[in-house]
Design a protein around this motif. Structure first.
Motif, PDB file in Angstrom:
ATOM      1  N   UNK A  15     -24.410  11.729  32.652  1.00 53.64           N
ATOM      2  CA  UNK A  15     -24.029  10.510  33.379  1.00 53.64           C
ATOM      3  C   UNK A  15     -24.136   9.262  32.518  1.00 53.64           C
ATOM      4  N   UNK A  16     -24.670   9.401  31.304  1.00 54.25           N
ATOM      5  CA  UNK A  16     -24.815   8.252  30.408  1.00 54.25           C
ATOM      6  C   UNK A  16     -26.147   8.288  29.690  1.00 54.25           C
ATOM      7  N   UNK A  17     -26.482   7.190  29.059  1.00 55.17           N
ATOM      8  CA  UNK A  17     -27.719   7.094  28.294  1.00 55.17           C
ATOM      9  C   UNK A  17     -28.859   6.708  29.235  1.00 55.17           C
TER      10      UNK A  17
ATOM     11  N   UNK B 218     -29.449  -5.502  22.284  1.00 55.78           N
ATOM     12  CA  UNK B 218     -29.408  -6.132  20.969  1.00 55.78           C
ATOM     13  C   UNK B 218     -30.315  -5.510  19.934  1.00 55.78           C
ATOM     14  N   UNK B 219     -31.063  -4.471  20.300  1.00 60.24           N
ATOM     15  CA  UNK B 219     -31.994  -3.823  19.375  1.00 60.24           C
ATOM     16  C   UNK B 219     -31.529  -2.398  19.103  1.00 60.24           C
ATOM     17  N   UNK B 220     -31.470  -2.009  17.829  1.00 61.67           N
ATOM     18  CA  UNK B 220     -31.023  -0.664  17.476  1.00 61.67           C
ATOM     19  C   UNK B 220     -32.168   0.334  17.665  1.00 61.67           C
ATOM     20  N   UNK B 221     -31.873   1.426  18.394  1.00 63.70           N
ATOM     21  CA  UNK B 221     -32.874   2.436  18.704  1.00 63.70           C
ATOM     22  C   UNK B 221     -32.309   3.821  18.405  1.00 63.70           C
ATOM     23  N   UNK B 222     -33.185   4.798  18.101  1.00 63.19           N
ATOM     24  CA  UNK B 222     -32.703   6.171  17.932  1.00 63.19           C
ATOM     25  C   UNK B 222     -32.252   6.756  19.261  1.00 63.19           C
ATOM     26  N   UNK B 223     -31.266   7.625  19.209  1.00 64.90           N
ATOM     27  CA  UNK B 223     -30.758   8.311  20.397  1.00 64.90           C
ATOM     28  C   UNK B 223     -31.075   9.795  20.269  1.00 64.90           C
TER      29      UNK B 223
END
Length: 436
Positions: A383-385, A41-46
Motif C-alpha cells: 500500500x506504500x511506504x 526532506x531527510x534521506x533515510x534507508x528503505x
C-alpha cells in the motif's frame, strides 16, 4: 464509470493525506536496506517489508526516565486525611519550630486570598506569595515555572513571616517568631515582614519539609500528603505542620500535568498487534467511556481494512502477529471507530506543542511512534511506504521544567521520557488522535 472514478480519486486523496511526504530512490547505502527515501526532506534507508513485533519489544528498552526534580510530584487532590487535619507522619521527628500534632479539623467561612506557588529549577526553590503582581513579575523575568494556587489563606489570623537570604537567593517562611529572631541575628537571613496568615481555625494543615543536602530551596511547604510522601523518599525530612490554610488550592497546568490514564499491556492480554486499540481504549476510559469493557471486547469491534491498507481500517487481526502482515490502523479509521464511543478527533499534522496543549486541557492523545521509541525503519509495503516498527502510545502528561512527557505504552508500561526523544520519533509522521 463516473462513480468508480470518483471513488478512486477520493481513495487516492485519502491515502496521500495520511502519510508523510516521501519520495523513493534506488540505492543500497544501509545494511539490509534495499534503497533510500526522503522523508520530510531527510534521506533515510528503505528496508523490505518486515513488521516488527515482540522480538524487538523484548530486545530493546523504552527510554524511561524518573520524574525530574522540581516538578510537582503526585500533585493530585489531597486525600481525606488532609481534610481531617491528620498528619501523614504523626510520629515524624520535629525540629522544635513546628507543631507536631495537629488539632482536630474545623471549618468556617472566612475571607481568603490565594497563595501562589512557583518553582525555580536553577535554585531549586519553591516560592510562595500572596501578591499577584510579584507572581507576574517573576514570570516575566522567567524566574521559574508557575504551579498554580498552593492554598487559600485567611486575610487575618496568626502571622506567617517571610525571610530572605541574599547569599543563597532563598526564602524561608515560618510562623515561629523565635525562629525569625534567631535567623536574622545569627545568619545572613533578612526579615521581609508578613508573608500571609495562618487560619486560627486550624482548617487545613500546611506541612513543612527540609532537605539537608540543599543550600538553597532547602525548605518546602505543601498541603498535599501525597507530595510529602513522594519527596521524603528523595531525602527530604518531614518537620511537622508549619501553619494552616483555609481551603484547597488550584493546580496550574501551564508547566505540569499528569492524567495518569489506565495502562493495558497488549502482550499480556493476548493482543500482540493491538497497540492502537489499547491506546484508544486507555484514552476513552479516562474520559469515562466504555469503562465496563476489557481490551478484548473493545478490539473485537475494530474496523477491518478490506484491502490491506491501514488507511482504511485494521490490517489483519489485533490478536495475531507476524512479520509479513502490516497489522496496524491509521488515524482516520481509528477516529471513525472511536467516535462510536466518545468525542474523538483526528489531529494528525499537529506539533508536539499542540498535543501537549490537549493534555493541558485533560485530553489524552493517541500518538503513533515506534516500538520502544527506536529509530524509525521505513519499509516498502504493497500500500506504500510505512514504518516497519510502527507502534502507538497514549500521551498523558508533561513536565516542562524537566523537558519531559509521560506516555502510557501498551508494550512497556507507563513512564516519563525525554520530550526531545518523543518529538523526534513522532515528527516523522505526526499521526495523532485526541479524545476530548
Amino acid at each position: 464509470m463516473k462513480k468508480s472514478l470518483a471513488i478512486a480519486v477520493c481513495f487516492l486523496f485519502f491515502s496521500i493525506q495520511s502519510v508523510p511526504a516521501i519520495s523513493t530512490f534506488a540505492s543500497t547505502d544501509a545494511a539490509g536496506a534495499s534503497g533510500t527515501i526522503t522523508v520530510n526532506g531527510v534521506q533515510e534507508p528503505l528496508y523490505p517489508a518486515d513488521k516488527a513485533g515482540k522480538t524487538e519489544a523484548e530486545t530493546t528498552q523504552a527510554p524511561k526516565e524518573p520524574l525530574n526534580q522540581g516538578s510537582t510530584v503526585n500533585r493530585q487532590a489531597p486525600n481525606a486525611n488532609s481534610r481531617q487535619g491528620i498528619s501523614p507522619y504523626s510520629q515524624a521527628p520535629n525540629n522544635g519550630t513546628q507543631q507536631s500534632v495537629p488539632p482536630s479539623f474545623s471549618r468556617s467561612a472566612v475571607p481568603t486570598i490565594p497563595i501562589y506557588r512557583l518553582y525555580n529549577g536553577n535554585t531549586q526553590e519553591h516560592f510562595f506569595t500572596k501578591n499577584a503582581y510579584e507572581r507576574d513579575q517573576l514570570r516575566l523575568r522567567n524566574w521559574g515555572n508557575y504551579e498554580g494556587i498552593a492554598w487559600y489563606a485567611p486575610t487575618s489570623g496568626d502571622i506567617v513571616y517571610r525571610l530572605y537570604n541574599p547569599v543563597y537567593d532563598d526564602h524561608l517562611f515560618t510562623r515561629n517568631w523565635n525562629e525569625v529572631n534567631y535567623q536574622i541575628h545569627h545568619s545572613a537571613w533578612q526579615y521581609e515582614g508578613v508573608a500571609f496568615y495562618s487560619d486560627v481555625r486550624n482548617s487545613i494543615p500546611v506541612y513543612r519539609l527540609y532537605n539537608p543536602s540543599l543550600r538553597t530551596g532547602s525548605h518546602h511547604y505543601t498541603i498535599n500528603p501525597n507530595e510529602v510522601a513522594a519527596i521524603t523518599k528523595r531525602g527530604w525530612n518531614y518537620e511537622g505542620i508549619a501553619w494552616y490554610a483555609s481551603s484547597q488550592g488550584e493546580q496550574s497546568n501551564d508547566d505540569y500535568n499528569f492524567l495518569n490514564v489506565r495502562n493495558y499491556n497488549q502482550y499480556a492480554l493476548g493482543a500482540p498487534s493491538g497497540c492502537e486499540g489499547a491506546s484508544l481504549l486507555q484514552a476513552l476510559q479516562y474520559k469515562g467511556a466504555v469503562t465496563n469493557w476489557n481490551l478484548t471486547q473493545f478490539l473485537n469491534t475494530i474496523p477491518k481494512s478490506p484491502n490491506g491498507n491501514p488507511n482504511n481500517g485494521f490490517v489483519g487481526s489485533p490478536f495475531v502477529e507476524n512479520s509479513w502482515t502490516y497489522s496496524a490502523i491509521y488515524p482516520a479509521p481509528l477516529t471513525s471507530w472511536g467516535q462510536r464511543y466518545g468525542n474523538v478527533q483526528n489531529i494528525s499534522g499537529s506539533s508536539v506543542d499542540s498535543l501537549l496543549n490537549e493534555v493541558k486541557n485533560n485530553n489524552p492523545v493517541v500518538a503513533w511512534v515506534t516500538v520502544n521509541f527506536q529509530p524509525i525503519r521505513w519499509g516498502q509495503w504493497s500500500f506504500g511506504i510505512a514504518a516497519n516498527n510502527n507502534h502507538a502510545v497514549t500521551l498523558d502528561g508533561y513536565n516542562r521544567s524537566g523537558n519531559q512527557v509521560h506516555v502510557s505504552d501498551p508494550i512497556s508500561g507507563s513512564y516519563w521520557m525525554s520530550r526531545t526523544t518523543f518529538e523526534s520519533i513522532y515528527n516523522a509522521r505526526k499521526f495523532a488522535v485526541v479524545v476530548r
